[in-house]
Design a protein around this motif. Structure first.
Motif, PDB file in Angstrom:
ATOM      1  N   LEU A 230       0.837  -1.205   0.000  1.00  0.00           N
ATOM      2  CA  LEU A 230       0.000   0.000   0.000  1.00  0.00           C
ATOM      3  C   LEU A 230       0.869   1.251   0.000  1.00  0.00           C
ATOM      4  O   LEU A 230       0.591   2.213  -0.718  1.00  0.00           O
TER       5      LEU A 230
ATOM      6  N   ALA B  41       0.689  -4.672  -6.412  1.00  0.00           N
ATOM      7  CA  ALA B  41      -0.307  -5.744  -6.515  1.00  0.00           C
ATOM      8  C   ALA B  41       0.369  -7.101  -6.371  1.00  0.00           C
ATOM      9  O   ALA B  41      -0.150  -8.009  -5.714  1.00  0.00           O
TER      10      ALA B  41
ATOM     11  N   HIS C  63      -6.356  -3.943  -2.785  1.00  0.00           N
ATOM     12  CA  HIS C  63      -5.209  -4.675  -2.253  1.00  0.00           C
ATOM     13  C   HIS C  63      -5.627  -5.989  -1.591  1.00  0.00           C
ATOM     14  O   HIS C  63      -4.966  -7.008  -1.767  1.00  0.00           O
TER      15      HIS C  63
ATOM     16  N   ASN D 245      -5.018   1.866  -2.490  1.00  0.00           N
ATOM     17  CA  ASN D 245      -5.436   0.748  -3.319  1.00  0.00           C
ATOM     18  C   ASN D 245      -6.404  -0.141  -2.543  1.00  0.00           C
ATOM     19  O   ASN D 245      -5.994  -1.044  -1.824  1.00  0.00           O
TER      20      ASN D 245
ATOM     21  N   ALA E 180       0.941  -8.017  -2.860  1.00  0.00           N
ATOM     22  CA  ALA E 180      -0.280  -8.537  -2.246  1.00  0.00           C
ATOM     23  C   ALA E 180      -0.500  -9.988  -2.651  1.00  0.00           C
ATOM     24  O   ALA E 180      -0.863 -10.841  -1.832  1.00  0.00           O
TER      25      ALA E 180
END
Lengths: 327, 295
Positions: free
Chosen positions: B33, B206, B47, B44, B209
């Motif tokens: 983030l 991303a 996420h 985001n 994540a």
């Protein structure tokens, strides 16, 4: 008085006086009222009541986002929190419906005051995250504490007698109770937006440093509008619990906070009638597309994405631009 | 000697380990983030959904293609990162000139779509994912039993966090990135393709994540809601730490995981909300966050 003169100096000269309702708005409100008076005889009254509760919820949220410029991602906390308190009041404490709704609303106001006082210490996206986190805290509370009934919620809340006199068992009589509350609430929100207070909010939204330099206690205004917004969201939630005779986790879940953002966005944030249209649109969509099951969520997600990318003015925003009048 | 306030050392150590594992996820997710926020100035919201997606991609690789955990640990983040790049190119990049709140709303919509999609096809009951054979079993440390896989989660997350920190703070690429955070126009004038850098940064966030999702797959059931529950706590972590510094995000993540674990020992009812309570206190005392720059 001081605030009034100051804020008129802030107003662009070409705008009409904000005191008194423009004719167009009067006509729209009257037509809307006439429509709502016959509506329960045309559609299922419970559906109509659901739309009205969400319309008030979205209008309350719009007060904060559209007119205060603050994006709260945790309004489910006040909506759902109030619905739990109202359900508890009607079922366990034996309150009459109007007192149950009132106690739910008061609880939301207190909750809004506390969370608002903490949240306005951060701005922008942090504000959104903070409100969301506090709402999640309320959700955990509803999930774990005893009176809320965990996954079951508070069920079979009695509808009771209005003022202890008029029975609200019947859908039609309950409908008019809900109509008075929600329509009255929306008129009060209209009044707040067009009051000197509302004009100061607008100034803060447009240019916060300038409002500060003009001597406004910006944080007090923010806290005030946050509390008011939470209060009206609570009024909507408390009323909804009386309609459905149920308070459940759905109403405090973060997806509810998202839904009210979507309603406001699609209808047109910062407009008077946008949230009402957005709420009617989304509730109808959920109702008529219910057979598609979980696809409704996906459709709502796409509505969000498309709304943000292509349709930021919202339905009423577009109409207002075409007819060149604020709606 | 471990008898602290009448609590058995096994219990205390066990909960601390659990807290450290949660903290590992908090750290990797809030790091992602913070990286995205640094350059794109948006939060985001997707996420959590990307974390969930990482777990699902790992599950799909195993069940549809027979690709095991170790390759998935690389492949799934790449897949999630690629969808992130696509999302940035197609949608997010159109919003940079507007209020940053629109980015939040857009990614929220994306999160809802992803979550609804996986719920439709895979239900909400959760899918099992085996711990890789090399990581089965555990070590007896005398005062507690340490499952190998859980130790691996902590090690892997520390490696990823430190690697990201090193890349951003110590390499030339990271220097470009930090420069673009300060002044994108000037960096662009030096001939660096800033829009592409923004796209890749979002993809990298991303992917982080997604990586956390793969790590989580064997210990939590792979479930469409796993991301949403996690991300709200991570938001609170980010508010507490402030997103100004990479190392701050990492330390806050691990620290709060440990605090949560301790709370579970001494006051179990409070463990779900302790991070939110800390957030409230931080807002009162130091609103800009522990490592944050003044707003």
């Amino acid at each position: 008085m001081m605030a009034l003169t100051k804020n008129q100096a802030l107003e662009p000269a070409k705008q009409p006086s904000s005191i008194g309702m423009p004719l167009l708005h009067k006509v729209i409100f009257l037509v809307l009222l006439a429509f709502l008076l016959v509506l329960p005889f045309m559609v299922y009254p419970v559906f109509a009541m659901k739309v009205m509760c969400f319309a008030l919820f979205a209008a309350a949220f719009n007060l904060l986002l559209g007119f205060g410029g603050l994006l709260s991602f945790g309004h489910a906390a006040y909506f759902g929190g109030a619905s739990y308190i109202a359900a508890q009041a009607a079922k366990v404490w034996g309150f009459t419906p109007e007192l149950a709704v009132l106690s739910g609303t008061l609880a939301a106001a207190v909750l809004g005051l506390v969370i608002g006082a903490l949240s306005i210490r951060r701005q922008g996206i942090y504000f959104a995250m903070v409100t969301l986190a506090f709402a999640q805290m309320v959700y955990f509370f509803a999930l774990q504490s005893d009176f809320t009934g965990g996954e079951d919620g508070i069920q079979s809340v009695p509808r009771g007698d209005l003022f202890g006199l008029v029975s609200l068992q019947d859908n039609i009589s309950l409908y008019f109770f809900v109509l008075v509350i929600t329509f009255g609430g929306i008129l009060m929100l209209y009044r707040i937006v067009h009051s000197p207070f509302g004009q100061v909010l607008k100034a803060i939204r447009e240019n916060e440093p300038r409002a500060i330099s003009l001597g406004y206690q910006v944080n007090r205004y923010k806290l005030m509008v946050f509390t008011l917004s939470a209060t009206f969201a609570g009024l909507a939630g408390a009323t909804k619990s009386q309609v459905f005779q149920l308070a459940s986790l759905t109403d405090v879940h973060w997806s509810m906070s998202g839904e009210v953002v979507l309603m406001t966005l699609l209808g047109g944030m910062g407009t008077i009638f946008g949230p009402l249209v957005g709420a009617a649109f989304i509730v109808s969509m959920q109702n008529y597309l219910a057979t598609f099951g979980a696809w409704v969520t996906i459709i709502q997600g796409f509505a969000f994405v498309i709304g943000v990318l292509l349709f930021r003015e919202g339905i009423i925003g577009v109409i207002a631009r075409i007819i060149k009048r604020p709606l | 000697m471990f008898e602290l306030l009448g609590i058995a050392p096994q219990v205390l150590m066990g909960q601390l380990l659990l807290g450290l594992i949660n903290g590992s996820f908090y750290a990797v997710l809030s790091l992602g983030l913070a990286v995205i926020f640094g350059l794109l100035n948006i939060i985001n919201f997707a996420h959590g959904a990307q974390y969930m997606m990482g777990a699902f991609v790992a599950w799909m690789l195993l069940n549809y293609l027979g690709i095991g955990y170790w390759p998935a640990l690389i492949l799934a983040p790449l897949v999630v990162g690629a969808t992130g790049v696509l999302l940035e190119k197609l949608a997010l990049s159109r919003l940079y000139k507007l209020d940053h709140l629109y980015g939040l709303l857009l990614t929220f919509g994306v999160a809802v779509i992803l979550q609804g999609f996986f719920r439709n096809y895979y239900g909400i009951s959760g899918l099992p994912y085996q711990i890789p054979a090399a990581m089965a079993g555990g070590q007896n440390l005398g005062f507690m039993f340490l499952p190998n896989y859980r130790a691996w989660i902590v090690v892997a997350s520390v490696i990823v966090c430190l690697g990201t920190w090193f890349m951003i703070e110590k390499t030339r690429l990271g220097a470009y990135l930090r420069a673009a955070t300060e002044n994108p126009a000037l960096v662009g004038a030096f001939g660096i393709n800033v829009p592409r850098m923004i796209t890749l940064t979002y993809g990298f966030g991303a992917a982080l994540a997604g990586f956390a999702g793969v790590l989580a797959a064997p210990i939590y059931a792979v479930n469409p809601n796993m991301g949403a529950d996690m991300i709200i706590v991570v938001f609170a972590v980010v508010v507490i730490g402030g997103m100004g510094s990479i190392i701050g995000a990492i330390i806050t993540g691990y620290g709060l995981g440990l605090v949560e674990g301790l709370t579970r020992v001494f006051y179990p009812e409070g463990s779900a909300v302790v991070i939110f309570v800390i957030m409230a206190i931080v807002l009162l005392v130091k609103p800009e966050g522990l490592f944050g720059r003044a707003a």
